[in-house]
Write an enzyme that holds these catalytic residues in place. Structure first.
Site, short mmCIF file in Angstrom:
data_model
loop_
_atom_site.label_atom_id
_atom_site.label_comp_id
_atom_site.label_asym_id
_atom_site.label_seq_id
_atom_site.Cartn_x
_atom_site.Cartn_y
_atom_site.Cartn_z
N SER A 220 1.87 19.59 1.36
CA SER A 220 0.65 19.78 0.59
C SER A 220 0.61 21.20 0.04
O SER A 220 1.50 21.57 -0.72
CB SER A 220 -0.57 19.46 1.47
OG SER A 220 -1.71 19.32 0.70
N ASP B 110 -0.56 8.33 -0.94
CA ASP B 110 -1.16 9.65 -0.75
C ASP B 110 -2.55 9.66 -1.39
O ASP B 110 -2.67 9.53 -2.61
CB ASP B 110 -0.27 10.72 -1.39
CG ASP B 110 -0.73 12.14 -1.07
OD1 ASP B 110 -1.96 12.38 -1.04
OD2 ASP B 110 0.13 13.02 -0.87
N HIS C 291 -1.30 11.09 2.92
CA HIS C 291 -1.04 12.48 2.57
C HIS C 291 -0.28 13.17 3.71
O HIS C 291 -0.86 13.43 4.75
CB HIS C 291 -2.36 13.19 2.28
CG HIS C 291 -2.17 14.57 1.74
ND1 HIS C 291 -1.42 14.84 0.63
CD2 HIS C 291 -2.64 15.77 2.16
CE1 HIS C 291 -1.43 16.14 0.39
NE2 HIS C 291 -2.17 16.73 1.31
N ASP D 262 3.09 -7.09 1.83
CA ASP D 262 2.98 -6.49 3.16
C ASP D 262 1.90 -5.42 3.22
O ASP D 262 1.86 -4.62 4.16
CB ASP D 262 4.34 -5.88 3.57
CG ASP D 262 4.82 -4.83 2.56
OD1 ASP D 262 4.14 -4.65 1.53
OD2 ASP D 262 5.85 -4.18 2.82
N ILE E 259 1.73 -2.90 1.28
CA ILE E 259 2.27 -1.61 0.80
C ILE E 259 2.81 -1.77 -0.61
O ILE E 259 3.61 -2.69 -0.88
CB ILE E 259 3.39 -1.12 1.75
CG1 ILE E 259 2.79 -0.76 3.11
CG2 ILE E 259 4.12 0.08 1.14
CD1 ILE E 259 3.82 -0.37 4.15
N ASP F 224 7.11 -5.17 -5.26
CA ASP F 224 8.32 -4.63 -4.61
C ASP F 224 9.08 -5.70 -3.84
O ASP F 224 9.97 -5.40 -3.05
CB ASP F 224 7.95 -3.46 -3.70
CG ASP F 224 6.82 -3.81 -2.73
OD1 ASP F 224 6.57 -5.02 -2.52
OD2 ASP F 224 6.18 -2.88 -2.19
N ASP G 285 0.69 -5.97 -4.83
CA ASP G 285 1.43 -5.86 -3.57
C ASP G 285 2.82 -6.47 -3.65
O ASP G 285 3.78 -5.94 -3.08
CB ASP G 285 0.61 -6.51 -2.44
CG ASP G 285 1.18 -6.26 -1.06
OD1 ASP G 285 2.25 -5.62 -0.98
OD2 ASP G 285 0.57 -6.70 -0.07
#
Ligand code: NAG
Ligand code: NAG
Ligand code: NAG
Ligand code: NAG
Ligand code: NAG
Ligand code: NAG
Ligand code: NAG
Length: 527
Positions: free
Chosen positions: A188, A413, A453, A277, A279, A273, A270
């Site tokens: 960060s 993030d 993050h 899941d 993510i 990719d 979702d």
């Protein structure tokens, strides 16, 4: 037989005690023996066994931590007549001959004990500073103190390296001429510090591990302020970040509605990719359409009124400045689901922006943020206090002296758009006129699907990145980014992938940009 054994055992322990006493006295002697530029050694103590330490200086509130046997040196460097950097060097008994400088987060102005503990657990001599602030969390020390801003912008980390290495050489009896392999770790603000170190002081570190770098600082902080404005916020929270929910603004989205937004984002993106899941491996592939959630006769609650839909369209679009130039990439769809996103969208004006505007830009203690907008950020650009922007792709000197730069960014993030790391990569590529295959020689970027993050979030987000406890779950260079960096710098073996781990021991391969993570039906692969 028996007595001989006893005898040798007691001989052994008295020798060990002698060695320990010797280590301790060598440590304590540093109090008077170190004479370093502008530096006062404030306190030296030897810690024989893991215990809890108390924080130094004005930072008494930081949490106690445990650590390995080591020598602890607390010191202050007067960087100018009007500024000083407080720091601690932790010098482990078992030293593998490496130096580690550590970064800070946000406006946290305290020595980072979690990272000191982490660095020394891997046998680095480690140094952490207060970044020139000596206060738990505030930009107040900047007020009418441009030299404090200079420390914060770049000098504190330079002093860590400059003075820290001299302390390390003196303690371990290494001649000052012999080069100790030197590393930096931060996320960060720490990621920005690492980038700035490579730009301004390319000799300071041989290897830099920079997470979620807050590059293009004025635009980043301004963009975050704009995000909070998009949902109607005008009043900053207190320094403990207690949010002031503003449900009086027609643009404000209540928490349940954010839940519906996140659910819809996942419904739309979702699977992109290759696996559903929870993510989104690359949020830039997600072209979220909020119109599905519009209020209708059938759907009268948890729905988007026109002002709320406009707010979302602003949030998930890039921010352009008054001159029409891209100021900052858009917010990552999916990241709003992280609980800490409340600090931006919970109804309070974003704290980092309000503090920066007051104490570094306008030099006032009170300010009305009702009209905060692009013209404020334009002024930040113009003043650019301390040269903090960190928006320069010229890493030529760092590259040419053999420096290695390893960077990572979580795709969930909630504070810094992961797209910003792609943007820096492009800047670097065009500035150096190098394509990714040749940038790979010294600069590698990894996206960590699901990571929030710097750490946490969803998925396999522990990669030995430090900055939070418990990020080193598997202690080897294929799972630990810091150890991977050591292999790269000292062994010439660059990481092709980084394997992340979660609390249950599940692993996932994380990909080197511009490769992307895909589920091929059986496993995650990089394509
Ligand atoms: C650093 O500054 C403080 C406060 O002005 C002063 O008391 C101290 O002597 C200075 N130390 C050094 C080493 O210059
Ligand atoms: C440090 O303090 C924590 C509580 O804050 C405690 O749980 C832990 O056992 C302590 N560790 C040591 C080594 O004293
Ligand atoms: C020591 O202080 C002088 C005068 O303030 C300054 O120019 C110099 O950069 C300082 N050195 C360090 C290492 O801070
Ligand atoms: C506020 O002070 C800083 C130096 O600390 C200076 O760079 C900036 O220009 C000042 N702001 C204004 C609006 O004068
Ligand atoms: C809440 O929003 C209203 C309308 O936009 C605004 O007038 C008010 O200042 C805001 N209050 C806070 C605490 O942000
Ligand atoms: C950039 O690199 C390419 C390939 O190495 C080279 O052909 C080109 O002349 C370079 N351009 C500049 C502006 O240096
Ligand atoms: C990691 O491995 C080193 C030896 O290579 C060991 O000394 C250290 O304690 C280990 N750290 C952790 C966190 O397991």
């Amino acid at each position: 037989m028996r007595s001989r054994k006893l005898l040798s055992a007691s001989l052994f322990s008295s020798t060990l005690a002698g060695v320990l006493a010797d280590t301790e006295s060598r440590c304590l002697a540093l109090k008077d023996s170190l004479h370093l530029e502008n530096t006062t050694i404030l306190e030296v103590s030897y810690i024989a066994a893991p215990t809890n330490v108390s924080a130094a200086g004005s930072c008494q509130s930081s949490a106690p931590v445990t650590y390995a046997p080591l020598c602890r040196v607390y010191f202050v460097v007067n960087t100018t007549e009007a500024s000083a950097v407080h720091a601690e060097a932790w010098l482990p008994d078992t030293w593998y001959g490496r130096f580690l400088g550590l970064g800070n987060g946000g406006y946290h102005g305290c020595i980072d004990y979690i990272d000191l503990d982490y660095g020394t657990s891997l046998h680095f001599a480690s140094v952490s500073s207060d970044n020139g602030l000596d206060t738990p969390f505030s930009a107040r020390p900047f007020l009418n103190h441009p030299e404090v801003i200079n420390d914060f912008a770049s000098r504190a980390v330079h002093v860590e390296a400059l003075i820290g290495k001299q302390i390390v050489s003196a303690y371990y009896g290494v001649s000052p001429e012999s080069k100790i392999p030197s590393y930096f770790l931060g996320c960060s603000t720490g990621g920005r510090q690492g980038t700035q170190a490579a730009l301004k002081y390319p000799e300071d570190f041989d290897g830099i591990l920079a997470g979620a770098p807050g590059t293009d600082f004025n635009h980043l902080i301004g963009w975050q302020g704009m995000l909070s404005r998009f949902v109607g916020a005008t009043v900053p929270p207190d320094l403990n970040l207690n949010p002031v929910a503003n449900d009086t603004s027609p643009k404000y989205l209540p928490r349940e509605l954010w839940g519906a937004v996140s659910e819809e984002i996942l419904r739309q993106c979702d699977g992109l990719d290759g696996i559903v899941d929870g993510i989104i491996a690359d949020p830039d592939e997600c072209d979220f359409d909020p119109s599905v959630l519009r209020c209708t006769e059938e759907r009268a609650t948890d729905c988007l009124t026109a002002p709320r839909e406009r707010a979302l369209r602003n949030i998930y679009s890039p921010l352009y400045g008054l001159d029409g130039e891209l100021m900052f990439p858009r917010y990552a769809p999916g990241a709003e689901a992280d609980p800490a996103a409340v600090n931006i969208f919970g109804g309070s004006f974003w704290i980092l922006a309000s503090e920066w505007e007051k104490y570094a830009i306008l030099n006032v203690t009170e300010h009305d943020f009702t009209h905060f907008g692009l013209k404020d950020i334009a002024l930040w650009d113009k003043i650019n206090p301390g040269g903090i922007a960190t928006w320069d792709g010229n890493l030529m000197e760092f590259r040419d002296r053999g420096g290695k730069f390893l960077t990572y960014h979580g795709t969930r993030d909630q504070l810094i758009s992961p797209t910003q790391s792609k943007r820096f990569y492009s800047l670097l590529s065009s500035t150096l006129n190098q394509s990714s295959s040749s940038l790979d020689d010294f600069y590698r970027l990894f996206f960590i699907p699901g990571m929030a993050h710097c750490a946490g979030g969803l998925g396999q987000s522990s990669i030995g990145q430090g900055t939070h406890e418990g990020t080193n779950l598997v202690n080897d260079s294929s799972h630990n980014a810091l150890l991977a960096l050591v292999d790269w710098v000292e062994g010439g073996k660059a990481p092709e992938v980084i394997i992340g781990v979660d609390g249950e021991g599940k692993e996932r391969v994380h990909c080197k940009w511009p490769e992307r993570s895909r589920f091929d039906g059986a496993a995650f692969v990089c394509v």
